[in-house]
Design a protein around this motif. Structure first.
Motif, PDB file in Angstrom:
ATOM      1  N   ILE A   6      37.443 -11.291  44.770  1.00 25.95           N
ATOM      2  CA  ILE A   6      36.094 -10.723  44.861  1.00 25.95           C
ATOM      3  C   ILE A   6      35.085 -11.678  44.231  1.00 25.95           C
ATOM      4  CG2 ILE A   6      34.615  -8.864  44.009  1.00 25.95           C
ATOM      5  CD1 ILE A   6      36.879  -6.940  44.461  1.00 25.95           C
ATOM      6  N   LEU A   7      35.470 -12.262  43.089  1.00 28.77           N
ATOM      7  CA  LEU A   7      34.544 -13.167  42.397  1.00 28.77           C
ATOM      8  C   LEU A   7      34.192 -14.359  43.281  1.00 28.77           C
ATOM      9  CD1 LEU A   7      33.213 -13.781  39.542  1.00 28.77           C
ATOM     10  CD2 LEU A   7      35.034 -15.481  39.360  1.00 28.77           C
ATOM     11  N   VAL A   8      35.221 -14.931  43.916  1.00 23.57           N
ATOM     12  CA  VAL A   8      34.950 -16.093  44.774  1.00 23.57           C
ATOM     13  C   VAL A   8      34.055 -15.695  45.941  1.00 23.57           C
ATOM     14  CG1 VAL A   8      36.037 -17.676  46.401  1.00 23.57           C
ATOM     15  CG2 VAL A   8      36.957 -17.425  44.112  1.00 23.57           C
ATOM     16  N   GLN A   9      34.303 -14.506  46.504  1.00 25.79           N
ATOM     17  CA  GLN A   9      33.433 -14.054  47.587  1.00 25.79           C
ATOM     18  C   GLN A   9      31.994 -13.861  47.099  1.00 25.79           C
ATOM     19  OE1 GLN A   9      33.508 -13.956  50.665  1.00 25.79           O
ATOM     20  NE2 GLN A   9      35.672 -14.410  50.995  1.00 25.79           N
ATOM     21  N   MET A  10      31.860 -13.362  45.876  1.00 27.50           N
ATOM     22  CA  MET A  10      30.516 -13.169  45.323  1.00 27.50           C
ATOM     23  C   MET A  10      29.818 -14.511  45.146  1.00 27.50           C
ATOM     24  SD  MET A  10      30.280 -10.042  45.232  1.00 27.50           S
ATOM     25  CE  MET A  10      29.507  -8.863  44.208  1.00 27.50           C
ATOM     26  N   LEU A  11      30.563 -15.506  44.667  1.00 28.73           N
ATOM     27  CA  LEU A  11      29.983 -16.847  44.518  1.00 28.73           C
ATOM     28  C   LEU A  11      29.579 -17.386  45.884  1.00 28.73           C
ATOM     29  CD1 LEU A  11      32.236 -18.548  41.841  1.00 28.73           C
ATOM     30  CD2 LEU A  11      29.808 -18.004  41.672  1.00 28.73           C
ATOM     31  N   ASN A  12      30.432 -17.152  46.840  1.00 29.82           N
ATOM     32  CA  ASN A  12      30.133 -17.547  48.204  1.00 29.82           C
ATOM     33  C   ASN A  12      28.827 -16.902  48.669  1.00 29.82           C
ATOM     34  OD1 ASN A  12      30.676 -18.820  50.561  1.00 29.82           O
ATOM     35  ND2 ASN A  12      31.884 -17.132  51.403  1.00 29.82           N
ATOM     36  N   GLY A  13      28.676 -15.627  48.274  1.00 28.40           N
ATOM     37  CA  GLY A  13      27.453 -14.906  48.609  1.00 28.40           C
ATOM     38  C   GLY A  13      26.236 -15.557  47.963  1.00 28.40           C
ATOM     39  N   LEU A  14      26.388 -16.021  46.726  1.00 30.33           N
ATOM     40  CA  LEU A  14      25.276 -16.696  46.049  1.00 30.33           C
ATOM     41  C   LEU A  14      24.860 -17.948  46.815  1.00 30.33           C
ATOM     42  CD1 LEU A  14      26.081 -16.569  42.230  1.00 30.33           C
ATOM     43  CD2 LEU A  14      24.321 -15.331  43.483  1.00 30.33           C
ATOM     44  N   LEU A 251      20.568  -9.886  47.299  1.00 31.72           N
ATOM     45  CA  LEU A 251      21.101  -8.552  47.581  1.00 31.72           C
ATOM     46  C   LEU A 251      21.890  -8.552  48.879  1.00 31.72           C
ATOM     47  CD1 LEU A 251      20.907  -5.540  46.611  1.00 31.72           C
ATOM     48  CD2 LEU A 251      19.043  -5.291  48.245  1.00 31.72           C
ATOM     49  N   ILE A 252      21.263  -9.094  49.930  1.00 33.78           N
ATOM     50  CA  ILE A 252      21.896  -9.028  51.241  1.00 33.78           C
ATOM     51  C   ILE A 252      23.117  -9.939  51.320  1.00 33.78           C
ATOM     52  CG2 ILE A 252      21.514  -9.736  53.621  1.00 33.78           C
ATOM     53  CD1 ILE A 252      18.706  -8.354  53.186  1.00 33.78           C
ATOM     54  N   ALA A 253      22.985 -11.146  50.767  1.00 31.53           N
ATOM     55  CA  ALA A 253      24.132 -12.052  50.795  1.00 31.53           C
ATOM     56  C   ALA A 253      25.296 -11.462  50.012  1.00 31.53           C
ATOM     57  CB  ALA A 253      23.733 -13.410  50.227  1.00 31.53           C
ATOM     58  N   GLU A 254      24.996 -10.810  48.901  1.00 34.21           N
ATOM     59  CA  GLU A 254      26.073 -10.234  48.086  1.00 34.21           C
ATOM     60  C   GLU A 254      26.713  -9.028  48.764  1.00 34.21           C
ATOM     61  OE1 GLU A 254      27.663 -11.440  45.778  1.00 34.21           O
ATOM     62  OE2 GLU A 254      26.352 -13.120  45.328  1.00 34.21           O
ATOM     63  N   ILE A 255      25.916  -8.217  49.411  1.00 32.51           N
ATOM     64  CA  ILE A 255      26.493  -7.057  50.099  1.00 32.51           C
ATOM     65  C   ILE A 255      27.410  -7.520  51.227  1.00 32.51           C
ATOM     66  CG2 ILE A 255      25.930  -5.135  51.636  1.00 32.51           C
ATOM     67  CD1 ILE A 255      23.605  -4.497  49.821  1.00 32.51           C
ATOM     68  N   LYS A 256      26.962  -8.562  51.934  1.00 32.09           N
ATOM     69  CA  LYS A 256      27.818  -9.110  52.989  1.00 32.09           C
ATOM     70  C   LYS A 256      29.112  -9.649  52.393  1.00 32.09           C
ATOM     71  CE  LYS A 256      24.824 -10.575  56.728  1.00 32.09           C
ATOM     72  NZ  LYS A 256      24.419 -11.748  57.520  1.00 32.09           N
ATOM     73  N   ALA A 257      28.967 -10.389  51.291  1.00 32.95           N
ATOM     74  CA  ALA A 257      30.145 -10.977  50.652  1.00 32.95           C
ATOM     75  C   ALA A 257      31.096  -9.874  50.211  1.00 32.95           C
ATOM     76  CB  ALA A 257      29.723 -11.830  49.457  1.00 32.95           C
ATOM     77  N   LEU A 258      30.544  -8.795  49.702  1.00 33.65           N
ATOM     78  CA  LEU A 258      31.357  -7.678  49.233  1.00 33.65           C
ATOM     79  C   LEU A 258      32.127  -7.057  50.395  1.00 33.65           C
ATOM     80  CD1 LEU A 258      31.760  -6.343  46.470  1.00 33.65           C
ATOM     81  CD2 LEU A 258      30.174  -4.567  47.195  1.00 33.65           C
ATOM     82  N   SER A 274      37.492  -1.010  58.246  1.00 33.89           N
ATOM     83  CA  SER A 274      37.447  -2.450  58.093  1.00 33.89           C
ATOM     84  C   SER A 274      36.057  -2.873  57.624  1.00 33.89           C
ATOM     85  CB  SER A 274      37.779  -3.107  59.434  1.00 33.89           C
ATOM     86  OG  SER A 274      37.550  -4.485  59.346  1.00 33.89           O
ATOM     87  N   PHE A 275      35.980  -3.198  56.344  1.00 34.61           N
ATOM     88  CA  PHE A 275      34.661  -3.538  55.795  1.00 34.61           C
ATOM     89  C   PHE A 275      34.060  -4.818  56.363  1.00 34.61           C
ATOM     90  CE2 PHE A 275      35.928  -0.419  52.600  1.00 34.61           C
ATOM     91  CZ  PHE A 275      34.744   0.284  52.478  1.00 34.61           C
ATOM     92  N   PRO A 276      34.882  -5.868  56.636  1.00 39.75           N
ATOM     93  CA  PRO A 276      34.268  -7.087  57.185  1.00 39.75           C
ATOM     94  C   PRO A 276      33.447  -6.818  58.445  1.00 39.75           C
ATOM     95  CG  PRO A 276      36.493  -7.546  56.494  1.00 39.75           C
ATOM     96  CD  PRO A 276      36.314  -6.072  56.360  1.00 39.75           C
TER      97      PRO A 276
END
Lengths: 629, 242
Positions: A6-14, A251-258, A274-276
């Motif tokens: 999750i953390l890596v996805q969040m960074l990806n979102g950043l 906000l939007i990038a993080e929600i997508k990443a989540l 399926s969240f993706p």
């Protein structure tokens, strides 16, 4: 999924948030000062990516790479300046819709130019020299380049912030955002100011596109994807607010990443979620929620009335004798057409398309012209009508005739639900929310394989045997088209129609004389949705199949072009516009490779030469003072 | 007498179909304060906006310092040295007081007498408008109406104008501010700035003005020395009393 994942996805979102912010900040800046919603902003982003690709091909090494990024931004900035001086400068005082249309036409031209110069294949960019590796974060690999992006976003925010807060230019820009006429009266050359703002906004978009290149190949579809994202970010953050754009991008990038990080979950009562799959719809859901709760965005301010406005619209008048004669003559000719051209003729196929297009355009015009509500997602009701018919026929086994009637209900129901939210907003925000709902419908249809068939769509949607012959279906389409047009006309000259036009001309005054503005607008929206749904149903049965393309943003835009081409201030406008547009599309598209660019140039010429549309221009030429329909 | 600083001949203006001004003639000489009086709707503000190029549909010949500005754009007119302080103030409420002044700043000019003019600076303006000095870093939108009115004038002065069109500075502000306005206009006059002052408040206008034009329904009905109007009860009753 693990915490580290999750953390890596969040960074990806950043990292995604950074390029998203660059894109959106430029759009926001341009809107703040010029009050133009730059539809071509996604195209500038795309140009940034392509130019960066070409430059990085020639410039190597770390220095070369970063120089290429900077040069791409400068090049796109210069293109932006040219666009402002050659085009936008002429239409600052035109109605909002024309500005949107003109910048949309630019996207068509730019897309074909990109295809012409760089070809249609996706171009994979280089990795950033020195940052091509990855670092280990909690046992997972994370690209170094993405870390760099995470830094670049806030850095650019800080720079632009300083530019706006600490320089004279910045003070002028912020002053012009509030009252550009007064800035002019104090001795500031607005033209220069506007050009520089547009150039800066374009350069930011170009930089965003260039920086995205190592993460995502340059492709000709980037423009529409980017503009959708940019609109959402700017609207969620608040038009004209830079920090707002930054927060919204995060906000939007993080929600997508989540959504991606959460993956697919089994539900306790069976089945999976399926969240993706939500990534496509997530941003539009966020936007819809934000707009309903805070109509001016998270950090924006309620929009003040703009000082230099376009003159009010001339009132509609019932058709005069000439118009009636032309109308009846056209109808007679259309009724006789199958007898003249023969049963198997292509003219019948094209005519059916035109009848459907007219119905679509007239329903859009109903909310846009007399209603003053600029819908950018009208394809949603078209698609809902089409899918209602198709699914009820195929899955529920309804007879075709009934399924076609249900298309009206499908469109109306969609408009009933979405309209409730939309009528709470006005102007640009209304346009954006309708666009968001359009995208939500599209995403749902696209991803809900089990019910809608996903990208494959629904096939085998054929009319009942007695309607199957082309000429019979031709008469059905013609009858529906005429009925729809006459119904909407009748409504416009009823007391309800007067009330609707009153709400467009002045919300406050309508309110003060006892008109329930939102209710009237809502009802108008539903009526238009119903008629539009019928157009969708007719479309489904004429093609035999439907796909998510039926609901795409492209169709919404086609509708806008049809209405504006014909002229928004007249009732015959959308009819002429739809016919002209579909005929041109059919004849140009088949013979010219770059028909999109041709269409774009045509729109630009029309906007610059005939801001009143075809019918308006003809009328002006004839020297008629009052508007007849 | 030499050529007037600002000369307006046959000025007409329209908003849409409605004609507001019907062939106005007026003049403003260097160093002079001239009042433009008349009731609400007489066309005072429209006259000023038309001179500034802010009304699209205008006709007539306007010259400033001998230069024809009839078709010039607002920023060109402002750069020629004609300032404009609008009635509704139109300060930039999101900007600080200092930033508002910065937006109005123009390069120093050569005076009408040929010597370099002392350019206006925020410090010089704060001497003229003490209230503004304390408010330098505040958002302009948070100031009182009177302070905003002063900021409007100060912002215009930052352009180092030879003449100012001052539209109803006394409207809607406290009497004490009106007094300060009168002092301010008299001190400005001493620095050589010419002022065309739109007013409805006769005592205030009489205190500061040399000459007067009275407008009614878009036409000039009276012109002459301020003293003469003050003594002409008939004219006052006809054109000014409500």
């Amino acid at each position: 999924m693990s915490l580290s994942g999750i953390l890596v996805q969040m960074l990806n979102g950043l990292a995604s948030a950074s390029t998203l912010f660059l894109l959106a900040s430029g759009l926001s800046l341009i809107f703040g000062v010029t009050r133009i919603v730059n539809f071509a902003h996604g195209s500038l982003f795309m140009l940034g990516a392509y130019i960066a690709w070409s430059l990085t091909e020639r410039m190597s090494g770390a220095l070369g790479f970063w120089a290429a990024m900077g040069l791409s931004a400068l090049a796109v900035g210069a293109i932006g300046a040219a666009i402002e001086m050659l085009l936008l400068r002429r239409i600052y005082r035109a109605p909002e819709l024309f500005q949107l249309l003109a910048t949309f036409a630019l996207t068509l031209v730019v897309r074909d130019a990109v295809l012409g110069v760089w070809g249609s294949e996706d171009l994979l960019g280089p990795r950033a020299p020195g940052l091509s590796g990855s670092v280990e974060i909690l046992g997972r690999r994370f690209p170094q380049y993405d870390l760099a992006l995470i830094v670049i976003g806030p850095l650019v925010l800080a720079l632009v912030w300083l530019l706006l807060r600490r320089t004279r230019w910045g003070a002028l820009v912020r002053a012009a955002t509030q009252d550009r006429e007064m800035v002019g009266a104090l001795g500031v050359n607005q033209s220069l100011l506007f050009t520089s703002v547009f150039a800066l906004g374009a350069a930011l978009a170009g930089l965003g596109g260039a920086l995205q290149l190592p993460r995502e190949p340059a492709s000709a579809g980037l423009d529409l994807a980017a503009i959708g994202d940019a609109f959402v970010v700017v609207v969620v953050g608040g038009m004209g607010s830079l920090p707002g754009a930054f927060v919204a991008a995060l906000l939007i990038a993080e929600i997508k990443a989540l959504c991606i990080a959460l993956g697919t979950w089994s539900l306790p009562w069976g089945g999976t979620i399926s969240f993706p799959k939500f990534t496509l719809v997530a941003e539009f859901l966020v936007m819809a929620i934000v707009l309903v709760v805070r109509p001016w965005g998270l950090m924006g301010k309620p929009q003040a009335a703009v000082r230099t406005g376009a003159p009010p619209e001339t009132p509609l008048a019932p058709a005069d004798a000439t118009t009636r004669i032309i109308g009846f003559a056209t109808l007679g000719a259309l009724a006789a057409l199958p007898l003249i051209v023969g049963v198997g003729s292509y003219a019948l196929v094209l005519s059916i398309d035109i009848f459907i297009g007219v119905l679509f355009a007239v329903s859009l015009h109903f909310v846009m012209g007399p209603g003053g509500m600029h819908s950018f997602g009208h394809a949603a009701y078209f698609g809902l009508g089409a899918y209602a018919s198709g699914l009820l026929l195929k899955s529920a086994g309804l007879p075709m005739e009934l399924a076609l009637v249900m298309s009206i209900l499908g469109g109306a129901l969609g408009a009933f639900v979405f309209g409730w939210f939309c009528v709470r907003l006005s102007g640009v925000y209304f346009a954006m929310l309708t666009l968001a709902f359009g995208q939500i419908v599209w995403s749902v249809v696209f991803q809900w394989d089990e019910v809608t068939g996903g990208s494959n769509g629904v096939i085998g949607v054929w009319p009942a045997p007695w309607l199957a012959a082309k000429q019979t279906y031709y008469y059905l389409a013609l009858a529906c088209c005429v009925a729809g047009v006459l119904l909407l006309r009748r409504i416009l000259f009823s007391p309800f129609g007067y009330a609707l036009r009153a709400t467009r001309d002045s919300v406050l005054r309508s309110d003060a004389i006892g008109i329930d503005v939102q209710r009237i607008q809502w009802i108008a929206f539903i009526v238009a949705g119903a008629v539009c749904g019928l157009a969708g149903g007719l479309f489904a049965f004429s093609k035999g199949s439907i796909s998510p393309e039926t609901i795409s943003v492209g169709r919404s835009i086609d509708g806008l072009v049809m209405v504006l081409l014909g002229g928004v201030e007249t009732l015959s406008g959308p009819i002429v516009g739809a016919a002209a547009f579909l005929f041109l599309q059919d004849s140009i598209a088949r013979h010219i490779e770059y028909w999109r660019a041709m269409l774009g140039l045509l729109i630009l010429v029309l906007v610059l030469a005939f801001p009143d549309g075809i019918v308006g221009a003809v009328r002006k030429r004839l020297g008629k003072g009052s508007q007849q329909t | 007498m030499s050529e007037p600083l600002l000369s307006v001949r046959g000025l007409e203006a329209r908003y849409g179909a409605a004609q507001i001004l019907f062939g106005l003639d007026l003049e403003l000489n260097a160093g002079e304060v001239v009042a433009l009086m008349g009731r609400n709707g007489a066309g005072k503000s429209t006259t000023m906006k038309s001179i500034m190029g802010l009304v699209d549909r205008r006709q007539g010949r306007i010259t400033f310092r001998g230069r024809d500005i009839s078709h010039a754009r607002p920023h060109e007119i402002a750069r020629a040295g004609l300032g404009y302080a609008p009635e509704d103030r139109r300060i930039f409420s999101d900007l600080t007081v200092m930033e508002n002044l910065e937006v109005g700043r123009q390069p120093p000019r050569i005076g009408l007498d040929g010597a370099p003019m002392t350019p206006w600076t925020p410090d010089r303006l704060f001497a003229l408008f003490p209230n503004l000095a304390e408010a330098g870093d505040r958002a302009a939108g948070r100031m009182s109406g009177g302070e905003q009115q002063m900021l409007t004038v100060a912002r215009t002065l930052m352009g180092n104008p030879y003449a100012i069109l001052l539209d109803e500075p006394s409207e809607g502000v406290a009497p004490i501010i009106v007094e300060q306005m009168a002092d301010m206009i008299l001190s400005l006059k001493k620095t050589g700035v010419a002022i065309l002052l739109s007013e409805q408040n006769l005592p205030f206008a009489a205190l500061v003005s040399d000459r007067v034009y009275v407008l009614e329904k878009g036409e000039i009905r009276y012109s002459g020395a301020m003293r003469a109007l003050e003594q002409d009860e008939e004219a006052r009753r006809l054109y000014l009393e409500v």
